[in-house]
Each structure stands twice: as C-alpha cells, then as structure tokens.
Design a protein around this motif. Structure first.
Motif, PDB file in Angstrom:
ATOM      1  N   MET A   1       0.813  -1.192   0.000  1.00 25.42           N
ATOM      2  CA  MET A   1       0.000   0.000   0.000  1.00 25.42           C
ATOM      3  C   MET A   1       0.866   1.270   0.000  1.00 25.42           C
ATOM      4  SD  MET A   1      -2.974   0.731  -0.329  1.00 25.42           S
ATOM      5  CE  MET A   1      -4.576   0.828   0.275  1.00 25.42           C
ATOM      6  N   GLU A   2       1.985   1.191   0.741  1.00 26.74           N
ATOM      7  CA  GLU A   2       2.879   2.324   0.820  1.00 26.74           C
ATOM      8  C   GLU A   2       3.530   2.609  -0.532  1.00 26.74           C
ATOM      9  OE1 GLU A   2       6.502   3.093   3.512  1.00 26.74           O
ATOM     10  OE2 GLU A   2       4.842   2.436   4.789  1.00 26.74           O
ATOM     11  N   SER A   3       3.884   1.569  -1.275  1.00 20.75           N
ATOM     12  CA  SER A   3       4.508   1.757  -2.582  1.00 20.75           C
ATOM     13  C   SER A   3       3.515   2.331  -3.590  1.00 20.75           C
ATOM     14  CB  SER A   3       5.114   0.455  -3.098  1.00 20.75           C
ATOM     15  OG  SER A   3       4.113  -0.523  -3.260  1.00 20.75           O
ATOM     16  N   LEU A   4       2.248   1.939  -3.501  1.00 20.93           N
ATOM     17  CA  LEU A   4       1.210   2.499  -4.373  1.00 20.93           C
ATOM     18  C   LEU A   4       1.041   3.993  -4.103  1.00 20.93           C
ATOM     19  CD1 LEU A   4      -0.959   2.086  -6.517  1.00 20.93           C
ATOM     20  CD2 LEU A   4      -2.547   1.524  -4.666  1.00 20.93           C
ATOM     21  N   SER A   5       1.046   4.340  -2.834  1.00 21.99           N
ATOM     22  CA  SER A   5       0.931   5.750  -2.458  1.00 21.99           C
ATOM     23  C   SER A   5       2.121   6.554  -2.988  1.00 21.99           C
ATOM     24  CB  SER A   5       0.857   5.851  -0.934  1.00 21.99           C
ATOM     25  OG  SER A   5       0.846   7.185  -0.536  1.00 21.99           O
ATOM     26  N   ILE A   8       1.726   6.974  -6.819  1.00 18.16           N
ATOM     27  CA  ILE A   8       0.702   7.993  -7.108  1.00 18.16           C
ATOM     28  C   ILE A   8       1.252   9.390  -6.838  1.00 18.16           C
ATOM     29  CG2 ILE A   8      -1.529   8.927  -6.361  1.00 18.16           C
ATOM     30  CD1 ILE A   8      -2.450   6.005  -5.981  1.00 18.16           C
ATOM     31  N   THR A   9       1.981   9.557  -5.756  1.00 18.08           N
ATOM     32  CA  THR A   9       2.575  10.847  -5.419  1.00 18.08           C
ATOM     33  C   THR A   9       3.577  11.281  -6.490  1.00 18.08           C
ATOM     34  OG1 THR A   9       2.309  10.414  -3.058  1.00 18.08           O
ATOM     35  CG2 THR A   9       3.906  12.110  -3.684  1.00 18.08           C
TER      36      THR A   9
END
Length: 164
Positions: A1-5, A8-9
């Motif tokens: 989830m952290e890598s997806l965020s 996206i950033t």
C-alpha cells in the motif's frame, strides 16, 4: 500500500511539474512576442501616412528610410526567434503574412531590392530568413522534432501583429 501511495505521489508530482513548466514557457513566449509587437509599432510610428499606404513616388525622409531598414532587421529577428522556438504557430502565421505583404509594397520593396543588391548592406545582417520569406510567403523557419511539438502546444492569443 505504501509503494502504491509513493507511485501515485510521484505521478502527480510529475504531471504538476510538467503543467507548471508548460505554463511558464507559454508565458515567456507571449512576453517575447509582446516585445516584438511593441518594436513593430514603434517603427511604424516613424513612418508618414504616405509611406504606410505604400504610395509609390513618395520621397522618403532619412528617418523613414532608417525605420524601414530597421523593420528588415526586426523581421529577420522575428524569423530567427521562430527558428529558436520562441514564436507560436498562430503568431508566426500573422507575422509571416504581414512581413511578406509589406516586403512587396513600395517603398519597402525598393529599399529591400537595394539591400539585396548592396553587398555591404548585409555585412552585419545576412537576412537569411528574410531572403527566403521574400521569395516564399509560406516559409517557416520553425524547428523540427521535440521543439516543434512543444511549440504546437503553446497556445496563441489571436492576432499577434498588434491589430485586432
């Protein structure tokens, strides 16, 4: 989830940066165009109504002849800016049409012919672009490749010759 965020950033940051750069470049192109429109009008202000209307046989004052010769330099500079990517498509369409038209009217055409004949007149200005534009009204010194694509995306603001 952290890598997806993080992804996206990064994508949002890239898109935002690209838009900001495009807006700054668009504004810079408009500023450059505005400077050259102001130079154009300041030269026209030096010409008499007879000269502006292209009345053949009108005797030019020395100041008018100088203004016309400076117009040739201005036109060459405008074409050179176009070649460097600092003039939008819409603006170049207006400028090139106006330059081509003006170069074929008295007394501009007479002074241009003298300039072309006089080998010393072009000593500091070769008028590379203007010579081509005088022969071909569709001449466009625009760059190719990525710069061309970038220029196409630079929106014009309507007429850029100072008239409405």
């Amino acid at each position: 989830m952290e890598s997806l965020s993080l992804i996206i950033t990064l994508v949002v940051a890239f898109i935002t940066s690209t838009i900001a750069i495009w807006q700054v470049r668009t504004q810079r192109v408009r500023q450059v165009e505005d400077v050259y429109v102001a130079r154009y009008w300041s030269l026209l202000d030096r010409l008499s109504p007879h000269t502006l209307r292209g009345l053949d046989g009108h005797v030019l004052r020395e100041e008018e002849e100088l203004a016309i010769r400076l117009y040739f330099r201005l036109s060459e500079d405008q074409a050179d800016l176009r070649a460097q990517g600092w003039v939008s498509d819409d603006t170049w369409r207006d400028w090139s049409g106006a330059i081509s038209s003006q170069m074929n009217r008295p007394p501009f055409n007479r002074l241009w012919a003298e300039t072309c004949e006089d080998s010393t007149a072009g000593r500091d200005y070769a008028f590379t672009h203007l010579r081509q534009l005088a022969q071909n009204a569709d001449y466009d010194p625009t760059p190719t490749g990525l710069m061309r694509k970038w220029l196409r995306r630079t929106p014009g603001r309507g007429r850029r010759d100072g008239t409405s």
